[in-house]
Scaffold this motif. Sequence first.
Motif, PDB file in Angstrom:
ATOM      1  N   ILE A 115      -2.681  99.159   3.467  1.00  0.00           N
ATOM      2  CA  ILE A 115      -1.166  98.778   3.409  1.00  0.00           C
ATOM      3  C   ILE A 115      -1.164  97.289   4.065  1.00  0.00           C
ATOM      4  O   ILE A 115      -0.383  96.520   3.638  1.00  0.00           O
ATOM      5  N   GLU A 116      -1.981  97.148   5.052  1.00  0.00           N
ATOM      6  CA  GLU A 116      -1.827  95.882   5.707  1.00  0.00           C
ATOM      7  C   GLU A 116      -2.098  94.809   4.776  1.00  0.00           C
ATOM      8  O   GLU A 116      -1.399  93.526   4.718  1.00  0.00           O
ATOM      9  N   ALA A 117      -3.172  94.739   3.972  1.00  0.00           N
ATOM     10  CA  ALA A 117      -3.563  93.908   2.833  1.00  0.00           C
ATOM     11  C   ALA A 117      -2.133  93.721   2.086  1.00  0.00           C
ATOM     12  O   ALA A 117      -2.001  92.668   1.490  1.00  0.00           O
ATOM     13  N   ALA A 118      -1.721  94.833   1.485  1.00  0.00           N
ATOM     14  CA  ALA A 118      -0.680  94.801   0.572  1.00  0.00           C
ATOM     15  C   ALA A 118       0.671  94.021   1.304  1.00  0.00           C
ATOM     16  O   ALA A 118       1.333  93.265   0.586  1.00  0.00           O
ATOM     17  N   LYS A 119       0.837  94.268   2.411  1.00  0.00           N
ATOM     18  CA  LYS A 119       1.990  93.705   2.998  1.00  0.00           C
ATOM     19  C   LYS A 119       1.623  92.227   3.295  1.00  0.00           C
ATOM     20  O   LYS A 119       2.646  91.344   3.523  1.00  0.00           O
ATOM     21  N   ASN A 120       0.288  91.791   3.342  1.00  0.00           N
ATOM     22  CA  ASN A 120      -0.022  90.245   3.242  1.00  0.00           C
ATOM     23  C   ASN A 120      -0.025  89.651   2.161  1.00  0.00           C
ATOM     24  O   ASN A 120      -0.757  88.592   1.977  1.00  0.00           O
ATOM     25  N   GLY A 121       0.396  90.343   1.121  1.00  0.00           N
ATOM     26  CA  GLY A 121       0.055  89.727  -0.339  1.00  0.00           C
ATOM     27  C   GLY A 121      -1.008  90.094  -1.444  1.00  0.00           C
ATOM     28  O   GLY A 121      -0.945  89.475  -2.232  1.00  0.00           O
ATOM     29  N   ALA A 122      -1.730  91.088  -1.063  1.00  0.00           N
ATOM     30  CA  ALA A 122      -2.993  91.377  -1.901  1.00  0.00           C
ATOM     31  C   ALA A 122      -2.134  92.594  -2.692  1.00  0.00           C
ATOM     32  O   ALA A 122      -1.330  93.131  -2.556  1.00  0.00           O
ATOM     33  N   ILE A 123      -2.760  92.519  -4.132  1.00  0.00           N
ATOM     34  CA  ILE A 123      -2.407  93.538  -4.939  1.00  0.00           C
ATOM     35  C   ILE A 123      -3.552  94.696  -5.202  1.00  0.00           C
ATOM     36  O   ILE A 123      -4.637  94.301  -4.990  1.00  0.00           O
ATOM     37  N   VAL A 124      -2.894  95.783  -4.821  1.00  0.00           N
ATOM     38  CA  VAL A 124      -3.865  96.984  -4.591  1.00  0.00           C
ATOM     39  C   VAL A 124      -4.094  97.618  -5.956  1.00  0.00           C
ATOM     40  O   VAL A 124      -3.501  97.779  -6.991  1.00  0.00           O
ATOM     41  N   VAL A 125      -5.477  97.919  -6.263  1.00  0.00           N
ATOM     42  CA  VAL A 125      -5.891  98.106  -7.665  1.00  0.00           C
ATOM     43  C   VAL A 125      -6.446  99.542  -7.230  1.00  0.00           C
ATOM     44  O   VAL A 125      -7.678  99.929  -6.580  1.00  0.00           O
ATOM     45  N   SER A 126      -6.229 100.770  -8.292  1.00  0.00           N
ATOM     46  CA  SER A 126      -6.714 101.893  -7.807  1.00  0.00           C
ATOM     47  C   SER A 126      -6.624 103.110  -9.164  1.00  0.00           C
ATOM     48  O   SER A 126      -5.748 102.718 -10.080  1.00  0.00           O
ATOM     49  N   ALA A 127      -7.645 103.871  -9.387  1.00  0.00           N
ATOM     50  CA  ALA A 127      -7.407 104.646 -10.584  1.00  0.00           C
ATOM     51  C   ALA A 127      -6.812 106.056 -10.097  1.00  0.00           C
ATOM     52  O   ALA A 127      -6.572 106.976 -10.869  1.00  0.00           O
ATOM     53  N   CYS A 128      -6.563 106.309  -8.838  1.00  0.00           N
ATOM     54  CA  CYS A 128      -5.841 107.236  -8.225  1.00  0.00           C
ATOM     55  C   CYS A 128      -6.594 108.567  -8.618  1.00  0.00           C
ATOM     56  O   CYS A 128      -5.777 109.652  -9.130  1.00  0.00           O
ATOM     57  N   ILE A 129      -7.866 108.751  -8.563  1.00  0.00           N
ATOM     58  CA  ILE A 129      -8.504 109.918  -9.256  1.00  0.00           C
ATOM     59  C   ILE A 129      -8.425 111.192  -8.155  1.00  0.00           C
ATOM     60  O   ILE A 129      -8.183 112.213  -8.548  1.00  0.00           O
ATOM     61  N   ASN A 130      -8.856 110.981  -6.877  1.00  0.00           N
ATOM     62  CA  ASN A 130      -8.651 111.921  -5.855  1.00  0.00           C
ATOM     63  C   ASN A 130      -7.199 111.771  -4.943  1.00  0.00           C
ATOM     64  O   ASN A 130      -6.744 110.898  -4.741  1.00  0.00           O
ATOM     65  N   PRO A 131      -7.161 113.017  -4.160  1.00  0.00           N
ATOM     66  CA  PRO A 131      -5.893 113.086  -3.448  1.00  0.00           C
ATOM     67  C   PRO A 131      -5.828 111.984  -2.586  1.00  0.00           C
ATOM     68  O   PRO A 131      -4.652 111.399  -2.092  1.00  0.00           O
ATOM     69  N   LYS A 132      -6.829 111.599  -1.987  1.00  0.00           N
ATOM     70  CA  LYS A 132      -6.730 110.440  -0.834  1.00  0.00           C
ATOM     71  C   LYS A 132      -6.396 109.118  -1.418  1.00  0.00           C
ATOM     72  O   LYS A 132      -5.489 108.302  -0.864  1.00  0.00           O
ATOM     73  N   GLU A 133      -7.123 108.845  -2.734  1.00  0.00           N
ATOM     74  CA  GLU A 133      -6.528 107.674  -3.368  1.00  0.00           C
ATOM     75  C   GLU A 133      -4.845 107.650  -3.817  1.00  0.00           C
ATOM     76  O   GLU A 133      -4.321 106.747  -3.307  1.00  0.00           O
ATOM     77  N   ARG A 134      -4.562 108.810  -4.206  1.00  0.00           N
ATOM     78  CA  ARG A 134      -3.278 109.008  -4.435  1.00  0.00           C
ATOM     79  C   ARG A 134      -2.287 108.866  -3.242  1.00  0.00           C
ATOM     80  O   ARG A 134      -0.922 108.368  -3.327  1.00  0.00           O
ATOM     81  N   GLU A 135      -2.645 109.077  -2.148  1.00  0.00           N
ATOM     82  CA  GLU A 135      -1.819 109.518  -0.872  1.00  0.00           C
ATOM     83  C   GLU A 135      -1.610 107.864  -0.558  1.00  0.00           C
ATOM     84  O   GLU A 135      -0.676 107.498  -0.058  1.00  0.00           O
ATOM     85  N   ILE A 136      -2.726 107.083  -0.821  1.00  0.00           N
ATOM     86  CA  ILE A 136      -2.591 105.740  -0.366  1.00  0.00           C
ATOM     87  C   ILE A 136      -1.465 104.880  -1.145  1.00  0.00           C
ATOM     88  O   ILE A 136      -0.653 104.437  -0.786  1.00  0.00           O
ATOM     89  N   VAL A 137      -1.724 105.420  -2.524  1.00  0.00           N
ATOM     90  CA  VAL A 137      -0.701 104.482  -3.707  1.00  0.00           C
ATOM     91  C   VAL A 137       0.535 104.943  -3.561  1.00  0.00           C
ATOM     92  O   VAL A 137       1.611 104.146  -3.349  1.00  0.00           O
ATOM     93  N   LYS A 138       0.830 106.340  -3.162  1.00  0.00           N
ATOM     94  CA  LYS A 138       1.990 106.792  -2.903  1.00  0.00           C
ATOM     95  C   LYS A 138       2.794 106.221  -1.559  1.00  0.00           C
ATOM     96  O   LYS A 138       3.926 105.895  -1.706  1.00  0.00           O
ATOM     97  N   ALA A 139       2.051 105.917  -0.621  1.00  0.00           N
ATOM     98  CA  ALA A 139       2.589 105.294   0.548  1.00  0.00           C
ATOM     99  C   ALA A 139       2.990 103.783   0.102  1.00  0.00           C
ATOM    100  O   ALA A 139       4.091 103.344   0.570  1.00  0.00           O
TER     101      ALA A 139
END
Length: 364
Positions: free
Chosen positions: A262-286
Amino acid sequence: MFSITINTRDRRPLLGFIRNGEFYPSKVGQAVAECWRKIPEYYPQAELIIHQVMPEHFHGLLRLNPKNPNARIVGKSPAHLGRIVGGFMIGSTHAYWNVLGIDWKAYTWSKAQRKEPFHLGVEHKESTQGPALFERGYNDVVPISDEQIDTKIRYIATNVERRQMKRDNSDFFAITRNAKSANWTVERIKQGLLADRFIGKDAASVAQAWQKIASMLNLSTEGTPNIDWLGNKSLLTATTKVSVICHRADVLLFEQQKAKTIEAAKNGAIVVSACINPKEREIVKALQAELLPVIKVADNGFDTLYKPSGKAFYTCAEGALTEITPWKHRTVSKDDEQTLSREMCLTANELVRIVAQCPDTWWK
């Protein structure tokens, strides 16, 4: 509780139009809405929750109470959903014929014809009396939980709004087909399979896994892998990207991984994920809750009418989402909807690494 979706014939915009975020029904659209509102007059066991007429389709949510003392009986049982929806479609089609000036009431049916009220041909385009209003059949979903019901109500209530957003941001919803990437190759996919501790144990296992994956991938006639995508193209060309791939070995460090992402995204990074498991989906949802940009690797190909759903629709309209897929579109049953093979997960994560161009452990 049933959620009903019915499309007009050939998806023609016969029911109205949308302008400046408002839906303006045609005479036929008004008649369809009136037919829906009258359902309880014919079938008292039907409780109407919400509906929305759209230019080329109709959404309705209803609840059936077969124990209603006034329930209409067909045979020995209360009328089922198919009969109720069929009656609604017949009434709507008659209203359509009225608008067209067809004197369908003057037509005399034989006993054999009464068994098939529309008498529609093989393609369900036209009857002996007039053209069909709707496509054959309908889609129905049975929401189970209160959350699912609320989701359906919101979906139907915001249909016009989402259509306007899609029209205003049409570039973000246009699918680009068969794109190429110099790094997305058959060799790279096989490398990802080979790195797996189970599949990579011998060459035969890798070959078998590749054969399974190859039938699902969107491959060109030359055998090179293609990528389809939609969303904000600038996310794909951004300089700084980070991946979200959650490993079991790092489960105790998840909160750290989430916070760093989240810190990286707020600093301008683009987050890439396949949202395969619940933890990955939790981060993307946030991330999506704060409209922070995400590139998602989808687990299925895009059909012709595909668009992101739920909150992803709004993040896409805001330019904060790009979805990419290496897969051919496949029809997925409800039972298989959440099932991804190990080979699919490995392939999707390999594409995440190619797009992000950073190690899985960048956040440590």
